[in-house]
Design a protein around this motif. Structure first.
Motif, PDB file in Angstrom:
ATOM      1  N   GLU A 240      -5.162 -21.759 -42.615  1.00  0.00           N
ATOM      2  CA  GLU A 240      -3.815 -20.472 -42.475  1.00  0.00           C
ATOM      3  C   GLU A 240      -4.021 -20.071 -44.131  1.00  0.00           C
ATOM      4  O   GLU A 240      -4.482 -20.571 -45.141  1.00  0.00           O
ATOM      5  CB  GLU A 240      -2.493 -20.722 -42.843  1.00  0.00           C
ATOM      6  CG  GLU A 240      -2.487 -21.666 -41.910  1.00  0.00           C
ATOM      7  CD  GLU A 240      -0.840 -21.286 -40.883  1.00  0.00           C
ATOM      8  OE1 GLU A 240      -0.490 -21.131 -39.986  1.00  0.00           O
ATOM      9  OE2 GLU A 240      -0.631 -22.837 -42.230  1.00  0.00           O
TER      10      GLU A 240
ATOM     11  N   ASP B  67       0.698 -26.656 -35.775  1.00  0.00           N
ATOM     12  CA  ASP B  67       1.005 -25.599 -37.232  1.00  0.00           C
ATOM     13  C   ASP B  67       1.354 -25.827 -38.536  1.00  0.00           C
ATOM     14  O   ASP B  67       2.248 -26.991 -38.247  1.00  0.00           O
ATOM     15  CB  ASP B  67       2.114 -24.066 -36.686  1.00  0.00           C
ATOM     16  CG  ASP B  67       1.385 -23.001 -36.767  1.00  0.00           C
ATOM     17  OD1 ASP B  67       0.748 -22.678 -37.806  1.00  0.00           O
ATOM     18  OD2 ASP B  67       1.912 -21.905 -36.666  1.00  0.00           O
ATOM     19  N   ASP B  68       1.210 -24.773 -39.363  1.00  0.00           N
ATOM     20  CA  ASP B  68       1.426 -25.662 -40.716  1.00  0.00           C
ATOM     21  C   ASP B  68       1.702 -27.084 -41.371  1.00  0.00           C
ATOM     22  O   ASP B  68       2.389 -28.067 -42.198  1.00  0.00           O
ATOM     23  CB  ASP B  68       3.146 -25.290 -40.781  1.00  0.00           C
ATOM     24  CG  ASP B  68       3.924 -23.938 -40.786  1.00  0.00           C
ATOM     25  OD1 ASP B  68       2.292 -23.172 -40.771  1.00  0.00           O
ATOM     26  OD2 ASP B  68       4.356 -23.416 -39.861  1.00  0.00           O
TER      27      ASP B  68
HETATM   28 MG    MG Z   1       1.011 -21.782 -40.351  1.00  0.00          MG
END
Ligand code: MG
Ligand code: C2E
Ligand code: MG
Ligand code: MG
Length: 282
Positions: free
Chosen positions: A238, A180-181
């Protein structure tokens, strides 16, 4: 006078710090209480296939709100992490989300993504907790993605080894692991080869502002997509907020996107209603 002012500032600073600690301690107590009394909830946000706008996945996002107020995850998740409460909170979200998603997957093939804190991965029973949540809900392992962050790599060697062992075991059972990220941490990229992962979620900091199409932003997204492809990893972007951004990202070779353009996080019943066949693009 300067000295007195300095001391005042010191006192003032000290008071602020104490107030902050008290506020933090109070928030931990209230969060623990909310967890025990089922006052937390889970919202879901779609992840779509750029090729046809279909929902392939929904990401579970914890919510703490009442009719009068709400606390953002950016506030309560760090508090939960610092206090260790994140382990119980994470298990609660995982079990609830698997139950909600089992029917969506059965009827529509929709997959589920759940955020996992590094603290959960350091628990000896994490893989067993996930396997139980899957078995109890009927959601097949292949329909679940776990979203972890680079922070898995930080900390003592044994903790890292434990985390990697859990992820390796769960992947062998078919569970998908996503970073993630991506691009916001401070690790060297070599972890992409050493961590057992399948997908990278490109942080919204990289999403080009479509009006200007900043060439540097575009170059970075293109490079990340190329890197992922070379390593055999999937990509999700995202923070897709406009159709113009979606067009650019699709052209750059991104596979999947998530963001307000496709839908905000919503309660489970809204997902159920939207997944009904008449609401899906052909
Ligand atoms: Mg994220
Ligand atoms: P995340 O996992 O990266 O989740 C995406 C966040 O971006 C969500 O914020 C989502 O509402 C927001 N977002 C989605 N699309 C857009 C967009 O187009 N524009 C903008 N500006 N934002 C968008 P949210 O729900 O506030 O959650 C924040 C973070 O809190 C999550 O980031 C995740 O790291 C953490 N979190 C939330 N729920 C859980 C949980 O159950 N467990 C753990 N460990 N962390 C969680
Ligand atoms: Mg996430
Ligand atoms: Mg995030």
């Amino acid at each position: 006078a300067a000295k007195a002012a300095g001391r005042d500032q010191l006192v003032c600073y000290d008071t602020q710090l104490r107030t902050r600690h008290l506020a933090q301690a109070r928030m931990v107590d209230r969060l623990r209480d909310a967890l025990e009394h089922d006052q937390l909830s889970v919202y879901y946000q779609p992840v779509v296939d750029f090729a046809n706008d279909r929902w392939v996945t929904v990401e579970a996002l914890a919510r703490w709100e009442t009719d009068e107020w709400s606390v953002s995850p950016d506030q309560f998740i760090p508090v939960a992490e610092d206090s260790g409460l994140i382990v119980a909170l994470g298990t609660w979200v995982l079990r609830k989300a698997c139950r909600d998603a089992a029917g969506w997957h059965r009827d529509h093939g929709t997959r589920l993504a759940v955020n996992v804190s590094v603290h959960q991965l350091r628990e000896a029973d994490f893989a067993a907790v996930v396997r139980t949540a899957l078995a109890d809900s009927g959601l097949p392992p292949g329909a679940l993605s776990l979203e972890i962050t680079e922070s898995v790599l930080v900390g003592a060697g044994t903790q890292r080894t434990q985390a990697i062992a859990h992820l390796t075991e769960l992947r062998a059972a078919g569970v998908v692991v996503a970073i993630d990220d991506f691009g916001t941490g401070f690790s060297s990229l070599s972890y992409l080869r050493t961590l057992p992962i399948d997908t990278i979620k490109i942080d919204r900091a990289f999403v080009p502002c479509a009006q200007t199409e900043d060439p540097q932003q575009v170059a970075m997204v293109r490079a990340i997509v190329e890197l992922a492809r070379g390593l055999g990893l999937g990509t999700v972007v995202e923070g897709v907020e406009t159709s113009a951004q979606a067009t650019v990202l699709k052209r750059l070779g991104c596979e999947l996107g998530q963001g307000y353009h496709y839908g905000r996080p919503v309660p489970a019943d809204v997902i159920s209603a939207t997944l009904a066949p008449e609401n899906q693009p052909a």
